[in-house]
Design an enzyme around this catalytic site. Structure first.
Site, PDB file in Angstrom:
ATOM      1  N   TYR A  95      -2.003  -1.469  10.364  1.00 26.55           N
ATOM      2  CA  TYR A  95      -2.079  -1.653   8.904  1.00 26.55           C
ATOM      3  C   TYR A  95      -0.823  -1.103   8.235  1.00 26.55           C
ATOM      4  O   TYR A  95      -0.209  -1.776   7.399  1.00 26.55           O
ATOM      5  CB  TYR A  95      -3.327  -0.935   8.387  1.00 26.55           C
ATOM      6  CG  TYR A  95      -3.552  -1.015   6.891  1.00 26.55           C
ATOM      7  CD1 TYR A  95      -4.261  -2.068   6.331  1.00 26.55           C
ATOM      8  CD2 TYR A  95      -3.075  -0.013   6.034  1.00 26.55           C
ATOM      9  CE1 TYR A  95      -4.478  -2.131   4.956  1.00 26.55           C
ATOM     10  CE2 TYR A  95      -3.288  -0.065   4.661  1.00 26.55           C
ATOM     11  CZ  TYR A  95      -3.998  -1.136   4.131  1.00 26.55           C
ATOM     12  OH  TYR A  95      -4.210  -1.190   2.774  1.00 26.55           O
ATOM     13  N   SER A  98       0.861  -1.186   0.000  1.00 24.98           N
ATOM     14  CA  SER A  98       0.000   0.000   0.000  1.00 24.98           C
ATOM     15  C   SER A  98       0.896   1.233   0.000  1.00 24.98           C
ATOM     16  O   SER A  98       2.027   1.178   0.480  1.00 24.98           O
ATOM     17  CB  SER A  98      -0.853   0.033   1.272  1.00 24.98           C
ATOM     18  OG  SER A  98      -1.515   1.281   1.411  1.00 24.98           O
TER      19      SER A  98
END
Ligand code: NAP
Length: 270
Positions: free
Chosen positions: A171, A158
């Site tokens: 995350y 990401s």
């Protein structure tokens, strides 16, 4: 996004894709099928996987589905064995299954900052699908690739793996770890012709970011968020995964490709 009938860019390859039931994984499932791969698709929701397989077959492609929960350590081996039983080998692994802001709505504290998260929240993300789920899939695929001295592992990380976020600290830690795990694998397995690369999506219009996608409704806000002024589509990530999965990326290992509409290229909004 337009969908052509494919030109065999993955012909002869067996590709395993995690998180293939929706979003980026589903788009990749269909694209890889069109490009001639034998696709082995996994996620928990069998009916969604079946929809994807039906689409692949309708376009003339081939594949199987292997439903499973990556919170269960045995799932990854089950998926790889199914791939080998059906097709004899694993050439490409797309590690993509993950949870994010939608999961955070359902599991309060998991997408929080360190000051708000509990140890259990942290473990749910890091020890769950977002990091450990990548480890178990890679761990199960690698022996099959090393044995044949051939393979391409592509990890979906990401842009939050290369920049910080105000929340979602577990995350972002998982995604940053995935980017660097990819580099370590790249240098370790290069001699055995197993490549490892990562792709870092920006904001992509999938279920994962459904709670925040509304910000793109306002064009000014959209441009303030992303230079290209919109969220990306899952197919735009699938195209990058196709490049790394195919032999077109034969000189890439340890690469990390940002596909983020320019998000991480600037220091502040104009
Ligand atoms: P998505 O549509 O929610 O897809 C997530 C996928 O992961 C689903 O197929 C889901 O399938 C699977 N999954 C979740 N938990 C699982 C579990 N315990 N076991 C097995 N499979 C599981 O989201 P997406 O945006 O396509 O996300 C794909 C990847 O892109 C993720 O790694 C995410 O972090 C990354 N990413 C997304 C964005 C974005 O803006 N969308 C941005 C950066 C990175 P089931 O529910 O059927 O199990």
């Amino acid at each position: 996004m337009s969908q052509d009938s494919g030109s065999g860019r993955l012909a002869g390859k067996v590709a395993v894709i995690s998180g293939a039931s929706s979003g980026i994984g589903r788009a990749t499932f269909e694209l890889f099928g069109r490009e001639g791969a034998k696709v082995v698709a996994t996620a928990r929701r069998e009916e969604k996987l079946q929809e994807g397989l039906d689409a692949v077959k309708a376009a003339g492609g081939e594949g199987i589905i292997v439903p499973g929960d990556l919170e269960d350590d045995a799932t990854a081996e089950k998926v790889m064995q199914a791939a080998v039983d059906e097709y004899g080998q694993v050439d490409v692994l797309i590690c993509n299954a993950g949870v994010g802001w939608q999961y955070g709505e359902e599991h309060p504290g998991t997408m929080a900052g360190v000051h708000e998260a509990t140890v259990e929240n942290w473990r749910a993300v890091i020890g769950g699908v977002d990091l450990e789920g990548y480890f178990t899939m890679i761990h199960a695929a690698l022996p099959r690739m090393l044995e044949r001295e051939s393979g391409s592992i592509v990890n979906v990380a990401s842009m939050a793996g290369v920049t910080g976020l105000y929340d979602g600290h577990a995350y972002t830690a998982a995604k940053g770890a995935i980017v660097n795990l990819t580099r370590s694998m790249a240098i370790t397995y290069a001699k055995q012709n197993v490549r490892a690369n990562s792709v870092c999506p920006g904001f992509i219009d999938t279920a994962m970011i459904a709670p925040v996608i509304g910000v793109f409704d306002d064009p000014d806000a959209a441009h303030a968020m992303v230079p290209l002024g919109r969220a990306g589509q899952p197919e735009e990530i699938a195209n990058a995964l196709l490049f790394f999965g195919s032999d077109e990326s034969s000189y890439c290992t340890g690469s990390n490709l940002l596909v983020d509409g320019g998000c991480t290229s600037r220091s502040f909004a104009a």
